[in-house]
Design a protein around this motif. Structure first.
Motif, PDB file in Angstrom:
ATOM      1  N   ARG A 102      42.411  46.660  34.663  1.00  0.00           N
ATOM      2  CA  ARG A 102      41.054  47.482  34.144  1.00  0.00           C
ATOM      3  C   ARG A 102      41.183  48.966  34.408  1.00  0.00           C
ATOM      4  N   ASN A 131      47.191  37.479  44.192  1.00  0.00           N
ATOM      5  CA  ASN A 131      45.722  37.974  44.273  1.00  0.00           C
ATOM      6  C   ASN A 131      45.312  38.609  42.992  1.00  0.00           C
ATOM      7  N   GLU A 143      51.418  47.883  44.842  1.00  0.00           N
ATOM      8  CA  GLU A 143      52.233  46.558  45.107  1.00  0.00           C
ATOM      9  C   GLU A 143      51.010  45.537  45.536  1.00  0.00           C
ATOM     10  N   VAL A 198      39.488  38.125  53.355  1.00  0.00           N
ATOM     11  CA  VAL A 198      39.776  39.610  52.915  1.00  0.00           C
ATOM     12  C   VAL A 198      41.080  39.953  53.359  1.00  0.00           C
ATOM     13  N   PHE A 242      45.967  38.961  51.498  1.00  0.00           N
ATOM     14  CA  PHE A 242      46.849  39.251  51.044  1.00  0.00           C
ATOM     15  C   PHE A 242      47.312  40.690  51.879  1.00  0.00           C
ATOM     16  N   LEU A 243      46.663  41.002  52.685  1.00  0.00           N
ATOM     17  CA  LEU A 243      47.111  42.271  53.372  1.00  0.00           C
ATOM     18  C   LEU A 243      48.298  42.347  54.504  1.00  0.00           C
ATOM     19  N   GLY A 253      32.064  45.372  40.978  1.00  0.00           N
ATOM     20  CA  GLY A 253      32.524  46.496  40.329  1.00  0.00           C
ATOM     21  C   GLY A 253      32.745  47.728  41.131  1.00  0.00           C
TER      22      GLY A 253
HETATM   23  C1  LIG Z   1      40.845  43.052  45.182  1.00  0.00           C
HETATM   24  C2  LIG Z   1      39.316  43.549  45.381  1.00  0.00           C
HETATM   25  C3  LIG Z   1      38.996  44.907  45.978  1.00  0.00           C
HETATM   26  C4  LIG Z   1      38.823  43.309  44.198  1.00  0.00           C
HETATM   27  O1  LIG Z   1      37.485  43.558  44.256  1.00  0.00           O
HETATM   28  P1  LIG Z   1      36.392  42.765  43.520  1.00  0.00           P
HETATM   29  O2  LIG Z   1      34.852  43.241  43.942  1.00  0.00           O
HETATM   30  O3  LIG Z   1      36.350  41.393  44.155  1.00  0.00           O
HETATM   31  O4  LIG Z   1      36.684  42.464  42.295  1.00  0.00           O
HETATM   32  P2  LIG Z   1      35.895  41.901  40.901  1.00  0.00           P
HETATM   33  O5  LIG Z   1      34.966  40.821  41.587  1.00  0.00           O
HETATM   34  O6  LIG Z   1      35.080  43.010  40.549  1.00  0.00           O
HETATM   35  O7  LIG Z   1      36.895  41.240  40.412  1.00  0.00           O
HETATM   36  C5  LIG Z   1      37.920  42.154  39.671  1.00  0.00           C
HETATM   37  C6  LIG Z   1      38.154  41.371  38.324  1.00  0.00           C
HETATM   38  O8  LIG Z   1      39.098  40.320  38.555  1.00  0.00           O
HETATM   39  C7  LIG Z   1      38.471  39.070  38.328  1.00  0.00           C
HETATM   40  N1  LIG Z   1      38.588  37.981  39.169  1.00  0.00           N
HETATM   41  C8  LIG Z   1      38.066  38.078  40.357  1.00  0.00           C
HETATM   42  N2  LIG Z   1      38.607  36.907  41.197  1.00  0.00           N
HETATM   43  C9  LIG Z   1      39.291  36.313  40.394  1.00  0.00           C
HETATM   44  C10 LIG Z   1      40.256  35.053  40.373  1.00  0.00           C
HETATM   45  N3  LIG Z   1      40.459  34.511  41.334  1.00  0.00           N
HETATM   46  N4  LIG Z   1      40.910  34.957  39.232  1.00  0.00           N
HETATM   47  C11 LIG Z   1      41.191  35.338  38.044  1.00  0.00           C
HETATM   48  N5  LIG Z   1      40.235  36.558  38.005  1.00  0.00           N
HETATM   49  C12 LIG Z   1      39.554  37.186  38.957  1.00  0.00           C
HETATM   50  C13 LIG Z   1      36.985  39.311  37.906  1.00  0.00           C
HETATM   51  O9  LIG Z   1      36.399  38.536  37.022  1.00  0.00           O
HETATM   52  C14 LIG Z   1      37.149  40.836  37.446  1.00  0.00           C
HETATM   53  O10 LIG Z   1      37.535  41.043  36.343  1.00  0.00           O
HETATM   54  P3  LIG Z   1      36.733  41.582  35.123  1.00  0.00           P
HETATM   55  O11 LIG Z   1      36.704  43.132  35.594  1.00  0.00           O
HETATM   56  O12 LIG Z   1      37.408  41.700  33.902  1.00  0.00           O
HETATM   57  O13 LIG Z   1      35.316  41.500  35.226  1.00  0.00           O
HETATM   58  C15 LIG Z   1      38.776  42.595  46.427  1.00  0.00           C
HETATM   59  O14 LIG Z   1      39.194  41.301  45.976  1.00  0.00           O
HETATM   60  C16 LIG Z   1      39.225  42.562  47.794  1.00  0.00           C
HETATM   61  O15 LIG Z   1      38.821  43.501  48.570  1.00  0.00           O
HETATM   62  N6  LIG Z   1      40.125  41.753  48.106  1.00  0.00           N
HETATM   63  C17 LIG Z   1      40.427  41.688  49.657  1.00  0.00           C
HETATM   64  C18 LIG Z   1      41.586  42.648  49.878  1.00  0.00           C
HETATM   65  C19 LIG Z   1      42.674  42.780  49.120  1.00  0.00           C
HETATM   66  O16 LIG Z   1      43.144  41.733  48.626  1.00  0.00           O
HETATM   67  N7  LIG Z   1      43.247  44.013  48.508  1.00  0.00           N
HETATM   68  C20 LIG Z   1      44.134  44.300  47.491  1.00  0.00           C
HETATM   69  C21 LIG Z   1      45.478  44.227  48.277  1.00  0.00           C
HETATM   70  S1  LIG Z   1      46.425  44.647  46.902  1.00  0.00           S
END
Ligand SMILES: CC(C)(COP(=O)(O)OP(=O)(O)OC[C@H]1O[C@@H](n2cnc3c(N)ncnc32)[C@H](O)[C@@H]1OP(=O)(O)O)[C@@H](O)C(=O)NCCC(=O)NCCS
Length: 186
Positions: free
Chosen positions: A149, A140, A135, A36, A39-40, A110
């Motif tokens: 999206r 990520n 950013e 989690v 990338f923070l 989602g």
């Molecule tokens: C970023 C974050 C909020 C996304 O939430 P999530 O529930 O994981 O998102 P989803 O699983 O719905 O994925 C979002 C999209 O990315 C795609 N995706 C997920 N992981 C992927 C990967 N490794 N490679 C390519 N695409 C990916 C999914 O298929 C989805 O696409 P879609 O909307 O076309 O179906 C979550 O991963 C997170 O909290 N990560 C850690 C904290 C973080 O990095 N925050 C952002 C800092 S900028």
């Protein structure tokens, strides 16, 4: 223009509301996972003291008007599934940046798209912001996909933007303008 906190923002499955101290144990659980925080800009939390320090920083930003920190709560269960925030608020330019974190067990449902849709509606419609930025570390992929999206445009790559956790890191920059948000199909 004042960066004021809204009442809770409701959507189909979620409530986005301003963080409270009682949320810290749930937030510790979320941020105690290396995947989690990868990338923070901060290290994986170890104890409640890390959560408390984060909370106190958030409260300072609330007080100086530069940021608003929210939690994302599942409607019904009341479980806190993540956080989102508006920060680097620039009142003269009516602009802010967004950030977000979802607990790993809630990825792929989602939830963040739904939560950010509420937050963006609030930012554009109630705060009258003109532009929201994000950013993202180029590695990520989920975050990149999430922003696209939601209608964000990838505007460029800032090379070697940060030195963070002992690493030099690039940053992808994304932007969403108010008129793009209002006219986007949902
Ligand atoms: C970023 C974050 C909020 C996304 O939430 P999530 O529930 O994981 O998102 P989803 O699983 O719905 O994925 C979002 C999209 O990315 C795609 N995706 C997920 N992981 C992927 C990967 N490794 N490679 C390519 N695409 C990916 C999914 O298929 C989805 O696409 P879609 O909307 O076309 O179906 C979550 O991963 C997170 O909290 N990560 C850690 C904290 C973080 O990095 N925050 C952002 C800092 S900028």
């Amino acid at each position: 223009m004042v960066f004021t906190a809204p009442p809770p923002l409701h959507s189909d499955r979620l409530i986005v509301r301003v963080v409270e101290e009682r949320d810290l144990p749930a937030l510790l659980e979320i941020h105690a996972v290396d995947d989690v925080t990868r990338f923070l800009p901060y290290a994986t939390w170890q104890t409640l003291a890390d959560a408390q320090a984060w909370y106190e920083r958030a409260m300072r930003h609330h007080a100086d008007g530069s940021a608003l920190q929210f939690v994302v709560e599942a409607t019904g269960s009341g479980v806190v599934v993540g956080t989102c925030l508006l920060f680097r608020f620039d009142s003269a330019s009516a602009r802010a940046e967004i950030g977000y974190v979802l607990g790993q067990r809630h990825w792929g449902c989602g939830y963040m798209r739904e939560a950010l849709a509420s937050l963006l509606a609030f930012a554009f419609n109630e705060l009258s912001l003109r532009r929201i930025e994000a950013e993202v570390d180029p590695r990520n992929a989920a975050s990149d996909r999430l922003l696209r999206r939601l209608g964000f445009t990838h505007e460029g790559l800032l090379r070697q933007r940060w030195v963070m956790k002992g690493e030099v890191k690039d940053a992808n920059v994304y932007g969403l303008l108010r008129h793009e948000w209002s006219s986007a199909p949902r």
